[in-house]
Enzyme design. Structure first.
Site, short mmCIF file in Angstrom:
data_model
loop_
_atom_site.label_atom_id
_atom_site.label_comp_id
_atom_site.label_asym_id
_atom_site.label_seq_id
_atom_site.Cartn_x
_atom_site.Cartn_y
_atom_site.Cartn_z
N ASN A 1 0.84 -1.21 0.00
CA ASN A 1 0.00 0.00 0.00
C ASN A 1 0.87 1.26 0.00
OD1 ASN A 1 0.98 0.18 2.58
ND2 ASN A 1 -0.99 0.48 3.57
N SER B 1 3.98 -4.58 6.98
CA SER B 1 3.85 -3.95 8.31
C SER B 1 4.93 -2.89 8.42
CB SER B 1 4.08 -4.97 9.43
OG SER B 1 4.27 -4.29 10.67
N LYS C 1 -4.16 -3.17 12.97
CA LYS C 1 -5.02 -3.76 11.93
C LYS C 1 -4.18 -4.50 10.90
CE LYS C 1 -9.02 -0.68 11.88
NZ LYS C 1 -9.67 0.42 11.16
N TYR D 1 2.98 -2.71 17.83
CA TYR D 1 3.83 -3.52 16.94
C TYR D 1 4.16 -4.86 17.60
CZ TYR D 1 7.91 -4.66 14.00
OH TYR D 1 8.82 -5.26 13.15
N TYR E 1 -4.17 -21.34 12.49
CA TYR E 1 -4.50 -21.79 11.12
C TYR E 1 -3.80 -23.11 10.80
CZ TYR E 1 -7.49 -18.22 9.09
OH TYR E 1 -8.57 -17.43 8.80
N GLN F 1 -5.80 -25.78 13.10
CA GLN F 1 -7.22 -25.96 12.77
C GLN F 1 -7.47 -26.23 11.29
OE1 GLN F 1 -9.66 -23.00 14.74
NE2 GLN F 1 -11.28 -23.32 13.23
N HIS G 1 14.99 3.08 5.10
CA HIS G 1 14.65 4.50 5.17
C HIS G 1 15.70 5.21 6.02
CE1 HIS G 1 10.87 2.83 3.84
NE2 HIS G 1 11.03 1.96 4.81
N1 LIG Z 1 14.07 -4.24 9.08
C1 LIG Z 1 14.18 -4.80 10.25
O1 LIG Z 1 15.16 -4.58 10.95
C2 LIG Z 1 13.10 -5.75 10.73
C3 LIG Z 1 13.28 -6.36 11.97
C4 LIG Z 1 12.29 -7.22 12.41
C5 LIG Z 1 11.18 -7.49 11.64
N2 LIG Z 1 11.03 -6.88 10.45
C6 LIG Z 1 9.80 -7.17 9.69
O2 LIG Z 1 10.09 -7.33 8.32
C7 LIG Z 1 9.04 -6.76 7.54
C8 LIG Z 1 9.61 -5.77 6.54
O3 LIG Z 1 10.26 -4.73 7.24
P1 LIG Z 1 11.07 -3.56 6.50
O4 LIG Z 1 12.21 -3.20 7.34
O5 LIG Z 1 11.27 -3.93 5.09
O6 LIG Z 1 10.03 -2.39 6.62
P2 LIG Z 1 9.45 -1.41 5.49
O7 LIG Z 1 8.64 -0.39 6.21
O8 LIG Z 1 10.54 -0.96 4.60
O9 LIG Z 1 8.52 -2.39 4.66
C9 LIG Z 1 7.19 -2.70 5.02
C10 LIG Z 1 6.35 -2.67 3.76
O10 LIG Z 1 5.01 -3.03 4.08
C11 LIG Z 1 4.14 -2.11 3.44
N3 LIG Z 1 2.89 -2.05 4.19
C12 LIG Z 1 2.69 -1.55 5.44
N4 LIG Z 1 1.39 -1.68 5.79
C13 LIG Z 1 0.76 -2.29 4.75
C14 LIG Z 1 -0.57 -2.68 4.48
N5 LIG Z 1 -1.55 -2.48 5.39
N6 LIG Z 1 -0.87 -3.24 3.29
C15 LIG Z 1 0.09 -3.44 2.35
N7 LIG Z 1 1.37 -3.08 2.54
C16 LIG Z 1 1.70 -2.51 3.73
C17 LIG Z 1 4.90 -0.80 3.43
O11 LIG Z 1 4.42 0.12 2.47
C18 LIG Z 1 6.30 -1.29 3.12
O12 LIG Z 1 6.52 -1.41 1.74
C19 LIG Z 1 8.05 -6.15 8.51
O13 LIG Z 1 6.99 -7.05 8.72
C20 LIG Z 1 8.84 -6.00 9.78
O14 LIG Z 1 8.01 -6.09 10.91
C21 LIG Z 1 11.96 -6.01 9.97
#
Ligand SMILES: NC(=O)c1ccc[n+]([C@@H]2O[C@H](COP(=O)([O-])OP(=O)(O)OC[C@H]3O[C@@H](n4cnc5c(N)ncnc54)[C@H](O)[C@@H]3O)[C@@H](O)[C@H]2O)c1
EC number: 4.1.1.35
Length: 455
Positions: free
Chosen positions: A121, A162, A178, A232, A246, A249, A268
């Site tokens: 998104n 997320s 959500k 979070y 899931y 079940q 970022h």
């Molecule tokens: N980068 C880290 O250090 C790290 C550590 C632990 C977990 N994670 C997990 O890895 C995943 C990716 O993280 P990242 O660092 O690339 O973050 P990021 O913010 O760069 O990427 C997250 C992506 O999800 C998209 N997004 C958010 N909400 C959405 C929605 N409702 N519908 C569709 N798209 C949506 C965002 O636009 C973005 O492109 C996440 O789930 C995060 O929790 C990352």
């Protein structure tokens, strides 16, 4: 006396001849003038035609150039993609695929020859992160929010959607909840409908502010359920719960990756994560801001290591949670000192008051990943920071990126890295576990790829 008759006849004959001559001359003059007009008109027409043609050419030339550019972009060179047979080629959905981790995962899976659909998104993701695949027959980008149901046919789902950094997930805590709850339910529903396997990108934040160190997968965590990070942390915890509900079940195949701090290109730069923050502050000559005494520890892995771990986990038969992270642990203060040194910055280190619920220790126990997946990180912290520094400099158009490029091309990078390593060991008094040669090769590859525009 001459009789009038013959004289008159003579005169008439002469006049007739003159008349004929005159008429002949007049006819010739007429023909010449008609011919002249014809030639004139032709040359006028030709001139006119030429003018029109040159005007058309003037108008068409830029269009022709545009078409050439478009053709170029259509026949754009994609990164090399392996050929996979129908049997081995998978249809893979990556939610959050335009984000930092998701876009690197997209690259890996595309290059491995799979069909990849990215759903995002664009809350924190950017089209730019995956634009080098747009138009490729194996790639599709869908602007969609996972909070809404999705109906597509896929074999595997990497569920990454997320926000991941504190300022982003705290910006709209309800939306974060959500996305992690309803969004995860939607993706599990899709997995159930189409019989796909789902991998959840969970996080080390499920351990909260841990009481055991390092954290292994059996530790249940120490999370404040009502603190500012809860949207979070608890969102991810309940997402894990949903996966196993899931699985039990509905028989959905699930994989859960507990990801520890990761960094690399395309993250970022301004979202407050500690390493990028320090690099930016050091480059801009601003104080490096440390929250609390700086004794809290973090362990960072490079994004290429994480991506390899995610793919290994997805294709394994391990359905219980697995930690993916780099156990090389350092204090925040050590990071600040290393980056200051590396950037060659005169910035001071400034201590600010501690952030609420900031975990004091963070270090993954990765024995499970090593044993069951044969996976462990290979990019050392030092090289990670050098690479990220190069990328930040490049993005900022900073001269120091050129310096690193110069050092690499002139074969002096080794020397420089060795000197920095020695200085840093001396400075911080702790061992850095890395191999400089391997680091330089990795760095050279990264810069090559950056030049080709893939990173
Ligand atoms: N980068 C880290 O250090 C790290 C550590 C632990 C977990 N994670 C997990 O890895 C995943 C990716 O993280 P990242 O660092 O690339 O973050 P990021 O913010 O760069 O990427 C997250 C992506 O999800 C998209 N997004 C958010 N909400 C959405 C929605 N409702 N519908 C569709 N798209 C949506 C965002 O636009 C973005 O492109 C996440 O789930 C995060 O929790 C990352």
């Amino acid at each position: 006396m001459v009789s009038k008759g013959p004289l008159l006849r003579l005169l008439t004959a002469i006049n007739r001849r003159r008349m004929k001559l005159l008429m002949g001359l007049a006819f010739v003059a007429y023909v010449v003038s008609v011919w002249g007009n014809f030639v004139n008109m032709r040359s006028l027409q030709e001139n006119g035609d030429q003018k029109v043609e040159s005007r058309i050419e003037e108008a068409v030339a830029p269009l022709r150039e545009k078409i050439k550019d478009l053709e170029k972009s259509f026949t754009q060179k994609y990164p090399p993609v392996k050929f996979l047979s129908e049997k081995d080629r998978k249809r893979i959905l990556i939610t959050g695929g335009a984000g930092f981790v998701g876009s690197h995962l997209t690259d890996k899976l595309m290059m491995d020859g799979h069909e990849v659909t990215v759903v995002d998104n664009f809350f924190t993701g950017r089209k730019r992160n995956v634009e080098h695949w747009i138009g490729h027959e194996n790639f599709e980008l869908i602007n969609h929010d996972v909070v809404e149901p999705l109906y597509i046919e896929v074999d595997q789902i990497y569920h990454l959607a997320s926000p991941a950094s504190p300022p982003n997930y705290m910006y709209n805590p309800i939306k974060t909840l959500k996305t992690n709850t309803i969004g995860t339910l939607n993706m599990l529903g899709l997995a159930k409908r189409v019989g796909a396997r789902l991998l959840l990108a969970s996080t080390s934040e499920v351990y909260g502010d841990p009481e055991v160190h390092p954290q292994n997968e059996d530790y249940w965590g120490h999370v404040n359920p009502i603190g500012p990070r809860a949207c979070y942390d608890e969102g991810k915890r309940v997402a894990e719960t949903m996966c196993y509900a899931y699985m039990k079940q509905e028989g959905v195949e699930v994989r859960v990756a507990r990801i520890f701090n990761t960094f690399g290109p395309r993250m970022h730069m301004n979202d407050g994560r500690v390493v990028s923050n320090f690099i930016l502050q050091a480059l801009q000559g601003e104080p490096l801001t440390v929250y609390g005494p700086g004794t809290q520890t973090r362990a960072f892995q490079y994004v290429s290591d994480l991506v390899n771990g995610l793919v290994a986990l997805m294709n394994s038969n391990v359905s219980s949670p697995v930690n993916l992270g780099n156990p090389e642990e350092h204090t925040i203060l050590e990071f600040a000192q290393l980056i200051k040194k590396l950037v060659g910055s005169g910035s001071e280190i400034q201590f600010l008051s501690e952030a609420q619920d900031d975990p004091q220790k963070r270090k993954p126990d990765i024995r499970k990943a090593k044993l069951l997946l044969g996976w462990e990180p290979v990019v050392s912290l030092f090289v990670q920071i050098v690479q990220l520094n190069a990328k930040v400099c490049e993005e900022m158009g900073h001269r120091r990126f050129e310096n690193w490029n110069f050092l690499l091309s002139s074969g002096q990078a080794d020397k420089k890295l060795n000197v920095l390593e020695k200085e840093f060991r001396f400075l911080s008094g702790f061992e850095l576990s890395f191999k400089v040669e391997r680091g330089v090769i990795a760095l050279e590859n990264r810069l090559q790829r950056a030049k080709q525009g893939f990173d």
